[in-house]
Design an enzyme around this catalytic site. Structure first.
Site, PDB file in Angstrom:
ATOM      1  N   SER A 162      82.148  60.260  34.544  1.00 58.14           N
ATOM      2  CA  SER A 162      82.256  59.199  35.536  1.00 58.14           C
ATOM      3  C   SER A 162      82.021  59.796  36.911  1.00 58.14           C
ATOM      4  CB  SER A 162      83.649  58.557  35.491  1.00 58.14           C
ATOM      5  OG  SER A 162      83.859  57.706  36.610  1.00 58.14           O
ATOM      6  N   TYR A 175      92.674  60.337  36.011  1.00 55.79           N
ATOM      7  CA  TYR A 175      91.350  59.958  35.517  1.00 55.79           C
ATOM      8  C   TYR A 175      90.265  60.836  36.128  1.00 55.79           C
ATOM      9  CZ  TYR A 175      87.282  57.035  34.439  1.00 55.79           C
ATOM     10  OH  TYR A 175      86.076  56.584  33.993  1.00 55.79           O
TER      11      TYR A 175
END
Length: 270
Positions: A162, A175
């Site tokens: 990501s 994350y």
């Protein structure tokens, strides 16, 4: 340009069970390219309203879609953070198909109690994110890479990371750290496995139109997109899948160790 190198190949895509997801679109794109595909999921019983209305059956539905494209498919429930479960998955794939050529590490934890300021981040929330996003990606990559090396015909591993792993945004410490770890794992494995003909790359999506966007209003996401993305729109999961398929193709045969942004230009904005 016609992408090649997929006929007779076997691909494994983790986290492929959601109807609106990068995993599902990647599995279907690889099937259209010519692969037989094994899709994994957690065996979840909770579905979105859209999925329930359509009688969606998680990875079983995706496997049916792959078969409808004329390819073989297997739906396998697997906790990718469980080492024994991953070992069992590899044995199943090799027993059923005799080989594995492409692995796409797409599985990741859902947004939960980790999206808070780091001073308030519970240790258990940190551990839950790391368990799937980083440990799971490591276990699947390592175990299938062993099979690729032993088979002697090379292969391709594509990790879904990501842009969060590069941006490191506020309230995303767990994350972002997990996805940065995936990028580091990608680089290290590429260096180690290159001599065996196994390429390892990562794709770093930005804001993509999957069910993961359902936790915020459409207006909130649109405001974010307009402020941060030069292309002024949310990405389509198929656009991420197409990047994955390219990285797994013969045409990307000299590409390894990369973490490519597929983000509508977000990381060009400062």
């Amino acid at each position: 340009m016609q992408l090649t190198g997929f006929e007779g190949k076997v691909a494994v895509v983790t986290g492929a069970g959601r109807k609106r997801s990068i995993g599902r679109e990647t599995a279907l794109a690889l099937a259209r390219a010519g692969c037989d595909v094994v899709v994994t999921g957690t065996g979840r019983s909770r579905y979105t309203e859209e999925e329930r209305a359509g009688g969606w059956r998680d990875i079983d539905s995706v496997a049916d879609e792959i078969r409808a494209l004329g390819r073989r498919a297997t739906a396998a429930v697997c906790d990718i953070a469980d080492e024994q479960a991953v070992d069992t998955l590899v044995r199943q794939v090799l027993d059923d198909y005799g080989r594995v050529d492409i692995v796409v590490n797409n599985a990741a934890t859902a947004r939960a109690g980790d999206r808070v300021p780091v001073l308030d981040l519970p240790t258990e929330a940190w551990d839950a994110v790391m368990r799937v996003n980083l440990r799971g990606t490591f276990l699947v990559s390592r175990t299938f890479a062993r099979a690729m090396v032993e088979h002697g015909t090379g292969g391709s591993i594509v990790n879904i990371s990501s842009i969060a792993g590069k941006l490191g945004g506020a309230n995303t410490a767990a994350y972002a750290a997990s996805k940065a770890g995936v990028q580091a794992l990608t680089s290290s494995m590429a260096k180690e496995l290159g001599p065996a003909g196994v390429r390892v790359n990562a794709v770093c999506p930005g804001v993509t139109g999957t069910s993961r966007l359902d936790d915020l209003s459409a207006e909130a996401w649109q405001n974010y997109v307009e402020a941060n993305l030069p292309l002024q729109r949310v990405g389509d999961a198929r656009e991420v899948a197409w990047a994955v398929v390219f990285l797994a193709s013969e045409q990307a045969g000299w590409v390894t160790g990369q973490s490519w942004n597929v983000d509508g230009g977000q990381l060009t904005v400062r």
